[in-house]
Write an enzyme that holds these catalytic residues in place. Structure first.
Site: not given
Ligand code: GUN
Length: 287
Positions: A119, A52, A96
């Site tokens: 997200d 990412k 994460q």
């Protein structure tokens, strides 16, 4: 002949557009910044986060990578998120998952501002997805929709079967397909006679994490297979939840693993970050 939907190729096209937009912002004196929080030593999470951050760099997006030991307290993590929420130079925040067991993931996700929740996991975004108009769509289902769009697939009226009912993929995937007029079934680990469902499907979305589970006998001729699974075999090779070789000539389209949904998921994260930056600029400008 089964056609491959290349996530690598599609990602390249979309990322080039994102880069241009980020560059235009830079010319206007505006940065685009994503903060990524990684807790603990989970090897897969380290790989995902590295990918990412690298993708951000390639598109001109700044990334702030904050790594914490697994013993960080929930309170410390929440405080850090609060600071990032208030930081006008940070546009997107990604924590994460999974987090260590002593930390309540829900509490952490809900602490992120919905306007920085790139997200799309915050309940405000999940709820808004249910009623039709979230600020951010979750990256993996968003990626799958883009892949279907890339082959001009007529989703309206199609029968879609999703194998896997997670909050990150299965459930939001169902909502996105439903909004486009598909008839949708979500299967889970308790589903009786899974094949009876997948055999009827025009679109099968695999998101369970079981290597090569979907075989030719489980699908109908001409189905489209979108494979979200990323599994590492004992020989070190990656494979999806769908048996890519076995499905040849039976599926009309299939996404490969690697090089399918994975690179597109990261691309949609970059897209969400760019949108977060544009949106937050407007708010900051007005205050
Ligand atoms: N862990 C597995 N997939 C994801 C994802 O898309 N976002 C975050 N934050 N964590 C994950």
């Amino acid at each position: 002949m089964t056609k491959i939907i290349s996530g690598n190729e599609l990602a390249k096209k979309i990322r080039s557009q994102i880069s241009q937009n980020v560059q235009t912002r830079i010319e206007q004196g505006k940065q685009t910044t994503l903060a990524v929080i990684l807790v603990g030593q989970d090897p897969a999470s380290h790989v995902y986060v590295t990918n990412k951050v690298k993708a951000c760099q390639e598109c001109g997006i700044n990334s702030i990578l904050e790594k914490y030991e697994a013993n960080i307290t929930q309170e410390q993590l929440l405080k850090r998120i609060q600071d990032l929420n208030e930081d006008k130079n940070v546009h997107g925040i990604l924590v994460q998952l999974p987090l260590p067991k002593h930390i309540d993931s829900h509490a952490v996700i809900e602490a992120i501002s919905p306007y920085k929740d790139v997200d799309g996991f915050h309940i405000a975004n999940a709820g808004a997805l249910m009623t039709g108009n979230p600020i951010f769509k979750p990256c993996t289902p968003y990626a799958c929709m883009k892949m279907l769009e890339s082959i001009n697939y007529e989703i309206k009226g199609a029968y879609a079967v999703i194998v896997g009912a997670s909050n990150i993929v299965g459930k939001p995937m169902a909502l996105l397909l439903l909004q486009q007029g598909a008839t949708v079934t979500i299967c889970n680990s308790k589903t009786k006679d899974l094949a009876a469902h997948t055999q009827m499907a025009d679109i099968v979305i695999m998101a369970v994490g079981r290597p090569n589970m979907l075989k030719a006998e489980h699908i109908k001729q001409g189905a489209v297979i979108i494979d979200v699974g990323i599994n590492r075999l004992e020989n070190g090779k990656l494979c999806g939840d769908a048996d890519f070789k076995d499905l040849q000539d039976k599926a009309a389209f299939i996404t490969p693993v690697p090089g399918g949904v994975g690179p597109m998921t990261i691309t949609m994260l970059l897209q969400n970050t760019l949108e977060a930056a544009s949106y937050l600029d407007k708010i900051n400008y007005n205050t």
